[in-house]
Design an enzyme around this catalytic site. Structure first.
Site: not given
Length: 254
Positions: A146, A159, A163
């Site tokens: 991402s 998150y 990532k």
């Protein structure tokens, strides 16, 4: 004068595995690889979705097969991948998110996000890479990361952590696997309209903030990622490893 020849973008005769392939980015990656000739195995927990997706690919002349698999079950992953012929391409796509402020994240949030985004991704890649090494013909591993693996994001501490971890894993894996002819890269999408992200964009201030940050002024579509997957999977990217291809509309440019 003999001109250089553009490497083929075709993947005829190669086998690809895509995780989280029933919908969204995973489905688009599977379709893209099938459209350039690869035999694609679509892995996910949802038998109906991946079965329908495989049938749709075959209806268009592609080659596809479903594989019902919970990628968080490491033993099941090793058994399933060990029972398959070696793959030439892995799109390590399965992932999730639960947006919450740092102060509100629960242990269950943490364990669920890290378990899928990081732990499962690690051991899926390991299982596939072991079979690639045994086959001795190299390969390409593509982590779907991402833009949040390169920057921070509000309400996305876990998150972003996972990532960023995938970006580090990509570089370290590339070093370890280079002697075996296995390339490892990541794709870093911006916000893509998928069933997973659609509810987020119903928040108008959030949507407006996202569009302000994407310099090209629009949300991404799954089609925006298909070319990146095909490029990294094949011979046109033969010297590309240990890096991230950002498909972020300019989000990280400033």
């Amino acid at each position: 004068m003999i001109l250089p020849c553009l490497p083929s973008m075709r993947l005829d005769g190669r086998r690809a595995l895509v995780t989280g392939a029933g919908r969204g980015i995973g489905l688009a990656a599977a379709a893209a690889l099938a459209q350039v000739g690869a035999h694609v195995t679509l892995a996910a927990r949802t038998a109906d979705e991946i079965g329908a997706a495989a049938q749709a690919i075959e209806a268009e002349g592609g080659q596809a097969a479903p594989l019902v698999l919970d990628v968080t079950d490491t033993a099941a992953v090793r058994t399933a991948i060990g029972a398959q012929p070696a793959f030439d391409v892995l799109v390590n796509n399965a992932g999730t998110n639960r947006p919450r402020t740092f102060l509100e994240v629960t242990e269950d949030d943490y364990d669920t996000i890290t378990g899928l985004n990081q732990r499962a991704a690690y051991f899926v890649a390991q299982a596939v890479a072991r079979r690639m090494v045994d086959a001795g013909r190299g390969g390409s591993i593509i982590h779907v990361s991402s833009q949040m693996g390169h920057v921070g994001g509000q309400n996305r501490t876990v998150y972003c952590m996972t990532k960023h971890g995938i970006e580090g894993l990509t570089k370290a894996m590339a070093i370890d696997l280079a002697p075996h002819g296995i390339r490892v890269n990541s794709i870093g999408p911006t916000f893509i309209e998928t069933p997973l992200t659609k509810p987020f964009f119903e928040n108008v201030p959030f949507r407006e903030d996202v569009l302000r940050r994407i310099k090209l002024g629009r949300l991404g579509t799954v089609e925006d990622l298909m070319g990146a997957v095909v490029f990294l999977a094949g011979d046109a990217a033969a010297l590309v490893t240990g890096t991230s291809l950002l498909v972020d509309g300019g989000w990280t440019a400033e």
